[in-house]
Design a protein around this motif. Structure first.
Motif, PDB file in Angstrom:
ATOM      1  N   ILE B  35      49.580  47.430  29.859  1.00 10.25           N
ATOM      2  CA  ILE B  35      49.809  46.947  31.149  1.00 10.25           C
ATOM      3  C   ILE B  35      51.214  46.068  31.417  1.00 10.25           C
ATOM      4  CG2 ILE B  35      47.451  47.013  32.032  1.00 10.25           C
ATOM      5  CD1 ILE B  35      47.119  44.129  31.055  1.00 10.25           C
ATOM      6  N   PRO B 217      41.962  42.344  30.828  1.00 10.09           N
ATOM      7  CA  PRO B 217      42.671  41.653  31.779  1.00 10.09           C
ATOM      8  C   PRO B 217      43.303  42.646  32.869  1.00 10.09           C
ATOM      9  CG  PRO B 217      44.003  42.721  29.828  1.00 10.09           C
ATOM     10  CD  PRO B 217      42.607  42.637  29.512  1.00 10.09           C
ATOM     11  N   ARG B 218      42.646  43.981  32.769  1.00  9.20           N
ATOM     12  CA  ARG B 218      43.253  44.700  33.905  1.00  9.20           C
ATOM     13  C   ARG B 218      42.958  44.532  35.244  1.00  9.20           C
ATOM     14  NH1 ARG B 218      42.063  49.974  29.661  1.00  9.20           N
ATOM     15  NH2 ARG B 218      40.314  48.482  29.299  1.00  9.20           N
ATOM     16  N   ALA B 219      41.638  43.870  35.445  1.00 15.03           N
ATOM     17  CA  ALA B 219      40.993  43.661  36.934  1.00 15.03           C
ATOM     18  C   ALA B 219      41.861  42.661  37.435  1.00 15.03           C
ATOM     19  CB  ALA B 219      39.707  43.539  36.890  1.00 15.03           C
ATOM     20  N   LEU B 221      44.993  41.519  36.753  1.00 11.93           N
ATOM     21  CA  LEU B 221      46.301  41.970  36.993  1.00 11.93           C
ATOM     22  C   LEU B 221      46.481  42.744  38.307  1.00 11.93           C
ATOM     23  CD1 LEU B 221      49.398  41.933  36.112  1.00 11.93           C
ATOM     24  CD2 LEU B 221      49.011  43.927  34.573  1.00 11.93           C
ATOM     25  N   GLY B 222      45.444  43.753  38.343  1.00 12.98           N
ATOM     26  CA  GLY B 222      45.332  44.601  39.507  1.00 12.98           C
ATOM     27  C   GLY B 222      45.274  43.927  40.698  1.00 12.98           C
ATOM     28  N   ARG B 223      44.488  42.628  40.623  1.00 14.18           N
ATOM     29  CA  ARG B 223      44.276  42.084  41.958  1.00 14.18           C
ATOM     30  C   ARG B 223      45.665  41.287  42.140  1.00 14.18           C
ATOM     31  NH1 ARG B 223      41.162  36.383  41.362  1.00 14.18           N
ATOM     32  NH2 ARG B 223      41.839  35.657  39.379  1.00 14.18           N
ATOM     33  N   LEU B 225      48.747  42.616  41.429  1.00 18.58           N
ATOM     34  CA  LEU B 225      49.746  43.323  41.941  1.00 18.58           C
ATOM     35  C   LEU B 225      49.499  43.875  43.156  1.00 18.58           C
ATOM     36  CD1 LEU B 225      49.817  45.497  38.463  1.00 18.58           C
ATOM     37  CD2 LEU B 225      51.588  43.808  39.557  1.00 18.58           C
TER      38      LEU B 225
END
Lengths: 251, 254
Positions: B35, B217-219, B221-223, B225
């Motif tokens: 990511i 961490p992906r969720a 970072l997605g929120r 972005l």
């Protein structure tokens, strides 16, 4: 590869308590789904959860009739007190209203009933016979009750929601033992946890969910989009597994 | 995606209470690369619930194994004041160690424990970030008091107070102090919560943090972005704010 997202964990309607950034209106849900790239969603009504399943479920039909991307989920409970239809009557109502999944809130702080056979047996038997997926927030039952449920109703697809990042020591053995258990992704947030679980149990029992309007839709989509899995596995999680479950319904 | 993403709130290693699938330094680097996260600030899980000494060694080992990718945070346990007094200056001779982690929750104490004073003074002297587990009103009030006393230290409210009511209290402190920030590390990531944090605290006071590998961490970072905020605000949150904090850290005299 652009994924086709089918959200298995949404609700609609006003709650007594809300958070900044949340919403309750159908138009807003549809708008945010579009914003985040979610094509379809299973939805239940907050009034069915927070007030009365019998009253809240019926509110969904007007909503889903005008919004084909939204598919109704009914909140169900045992019928013994007369507050809710008996299983044979419920079966007909669910068929008539094109309901594609059920959800229970049996905890003491919610609908306050037992999921043991003496209480919910006939209800769960009806759902199992029709292969209607049953969605359960794990904090509604605790893990030990899930084992009982899965063992007693082997034909009932049970989708565990809001499992958090601390549940692997239950989730792994449950998935090893029972073929009818599924996992929803919105709060299954252990680091690289979906990849690890897929390696052990495959990707065909993991379902994309956002938890909107409470939890982040943008984060939920990005999480699945950035999984380090093959595209076919990501697509199954994003929508394929839920489509297959719905396709198996015998109602 | 931003050119520079720094995760200000990460850990490392196994945990007693639940499985952490991607707990190794290599797992975390793989995740960061996936990511586009350039650096992550780490303290070891072991230091939170078990032996402080091998736990801090584990952190240092990861910093050495992946130079430039991990920023070491020394965990300070006030139950061992003499040991901390001897270890802390030694750790900060390594330029890869640039912050202090406090977890008064797992250490079952409060920020006002007198044995934390040595760490606050050290952070004050070297302008170090101090990442504090911030989950309740008492901790928020403690940071309000300490940040006015130790103005050289940078206090980071890890988890931003956790629940919305405490987030608002945290923001009230953050807005009135130049040296207090809040991070985005949460397991309950609420819909459009980032937009609200920017509104109540300002984009220049919000830091990207995820709690990796406790939490994927992906969720998170997605929120960020996907948040309806300006591009400059997003860049500040994802990396610029914390980079400025790191650039302001004063090197330890060797």
């Amino acid at each position: 590869m652009a994924l086709d997202f089918f959200d298995c964990n949404c609700c609609i309607g006003r709650s007594a308590v809300t958070n900044p950034g949340s919403f309750y209106a159908t138009d807003e849900l549809v708008s945010r789904m579009s914003d985040y790239g979610i094509g379809r969603a299973l939805i239940y009504h907050t009034i069915a959860r927070d007030h009365s399943p019998a009253e809240g479920n019926l509110l969904l039909s007007d909503i889903t009739r005008d919004n084909p991307s939204l598919i109704p989920v009914w909140v169900v409970m045992p019928h013994h007190t007369g507050e809710f239809p008996a299983p044979d009557e419920l079966e007909g109502q669910m068929r008539k209203n094109s309901v594609k999944a059920a959800r229970i809130f049996p905890s003491a702080g919610r609908h306050n009933f037992s999921i043991k056979p003496y209480s919910a047996g006939s209800l769960l038997e009806m759902l199992a016979q029709n292969r209607i997926p049953l969605f359960i927030d794990i904090y509604e039952t605790g893990w030990e009750s899930i084992d009982m449920l899965l063992a007693a109703y082997r034909d009932l697809p049970v989708v565990l929601c809001n499992t958090g990042y601390r549940g692997d020591r239950y989730i792994y053995p449950l998935m090893e033992t029972y073929g009818n258990v599924y996992l929803e992704t919105s709060r299954y947030l252990s680091h690289l946890g979906i990849e690890a679980l897929c390696k052990k149990e495959g990707s065909d029992r993991i379902l994309f969910g956002s938890g909107m309007p409470v939890y982040t839709g943008a984060g939920a989509v990005f999480y699945i989009s950035k999984l380090m899995l093959e595209d076919k596995d990501k697509q199954m999680i994003a929508s394929g597994n839920l489509e297959r479950l719905i396709g198996d319904i015998r109602l | 995606m931003s050119n520079m993403i720094i995760d200000c709130h990460c850990h490392l290693g196994r945990y007693f209470n639940f499985n952490v699938p991607g707990h190794s330094p290599a797992d975390m680097i793989k995740s960061m690369d996936n990511i586009s996260v350039s650096r992550a600030c780490i303290s070891a899980h072991m230091t939170l619930t078990s032996d402080i000494e091998p736990g801090n060694e584990e952190m240092l080992g990861a910093v050495s194994l992946f130079p430039g990718r991990f920023v070491g945070f020394f965990t300070f346990n006030p139950h061992y004041p003499e040991l901390m007094g001897s270890l802390m200056p030694e750790y900060f001779k390594n330029k890869g160690v640039r912050g202090i982690k406090i977890h008064q929750g797992t250490h079952m104490t409060s920020l006002m424990n007198p044995d934390y004073r040595a760490c606050y003074s050290f952070a004050d002297k070297y302008r170090l970030p101090v990442l504090i587990h911030t989950w309740d009103g008492e901790t928020i009030e403690g940071i309000r008091e300490l940040s006015s006393e130790y103005t050289g230290a940078v206090f980071i409210m890890g988890h931003f107070g956790a629940a919305p009511a405490n987030m608002k209290k945290a923001a009230d402190v953050i807005k009135t102090r130049n040296n207090v920030f809040g991070d985005t590390a949460l397991s309950m990531m609420m819909e459009r919560n980032i937009e609200w944090l920017v509104e109540i605290a300002g984009a220049d006071k919000v830091l990207y943090g995820t709690d990796m590998p406790f939490i994927d961490p992906r969720a998170c970072l997605g929120r960020i972005l996907g948040a309806h905020i300006s591009v400059p605000d997003r860049e500040r949150i994802l990396g610029m704010n914390f980079n400025e904090i790191l650039e302001n850290v004063k090197d330890h005299e060797n």
